[in-house]
Design an enzyme around this catalytic site. Sequence first.
Site, short mmCIF file in Angstrom:
data_model
loop_
_atom_site.label_atom_id
_atom_site.label_comp_id
_atom_site.label_asym_id
_atom_site.label_seq_id
_atom_site.Cartn_x
_atom_site.Cartn_y
_atom_site.Cartn_z
N PRO A 186 0.79 -1.23 0.00
CA PRO A 186 0.00 0.00 0.00
C PRO A 186 0.82 1.28 0.00
O PRO A 186 1.48 1.60 0.97
CB PRO A 186 -0.83 -0.10 1.27
CG PRO A 186 -0.69 -1.50 1.74
CD PRO A 186 0.60 -1.99 1.22
N GLU A 187 0.77 1.99 -1.11
CA GLU A 187 1.22 3.37 -1.16
C GLU A 187 -0.03 4.21 -1.37
O GLU A 187 -1.15 3.69 -1.24
CB GLU A 187 2.23 3.57 -2.29
CG GLU A 187 3.51 2.75 -2.07
CD GLU A 187 4.59 3.05 -3.09
OE1 GLU A 187 4.59 4.16 -3.63
OE2 GLU A 187 5.42 2.18 -3.34
#
Length: 271
Positions: free
Chosen positions: A2-3
Amino acid sequence: MPELPEVETTVRGLARFLEGERIERVTLNRPDLRRPFPPDLVQAMTGARVIGLGRRAKYGLIHTDRGRSMVFHLGMSGRWRIDPATPDRHDHLVLGTQAHNFALCDPRRFGSVDLAETAALDAWPAFAALGPEPLGDGFSADHLRATLKGRTQAIKACLLDQRIVAGLGNIYVCEALHRAGIDPRRAGGKVTRAQLAGLVPEIREVLLGAISDGGSSLRDYARPDGELGYFSTRFAVYDREGQPCQRQDGGTILRIAQGGRSSWYCPRCQK
DNA sequence: CGTGTGCCCTGACAGC
DNA sequence: TGCTGTCAGGGCACAC
């Protein structure tokens, strides 16, 4: 993974099912992730109505009608599972509405869950020092020029620093530097004015493209056992060591270590 | 202050 | 088929 784009996609997927709904059940399957869950988490969320969702940097926000927000971070391996058919041993927290269950699954437990006063979120400790949102008005070449001035640290590390710009991670920093033609090893303060002017739109475009990819995968979240947080995007350099750069006159993509993490770049395109 | 290092944790994969 | 080593998208504490 997750960015920023993955968190944004996750938040949009959750909003579809959670917005306006009342949290009827909160189950904790262990006492902590990276740090302990807030002691009053179950009490604060049970019976609360979700009035909106949001994102700040890589944090997701679930706003309630009690003036408090649940702030979640997905760490390295976190994702939300909607109506999982079978429980996963890493479903550490489960929220239940009348119609659905939402399991926060995070095998490595680098994620976090906190409570914060909604009206004072900007002053919440983890948010107070964050830089501007890369997709927001406060992010510009002028901002980068001012914050990078005199910095000897590699531009790669500077862009990962959430105080300079909030929400970029290893993948999209590598991708944006490639698109902007900037060598990841170049000192932050030595990136030229012209390069910074190009970098800002490249960062925006690579993030927006990924959000768009995530959005198109959102269709799948309507089915039971939908999982939020992961979708496939094609990368130009990330995890492509030894492969040819696809740009005209491109070279062979290299992988180097910077600050204990990998950077991928094309030695011919990036100066 | 700016900068560099190591660690939290599990799982996937390569090589033997 | 195990084993072992390496690496993974993040953030923070700590040392200099």
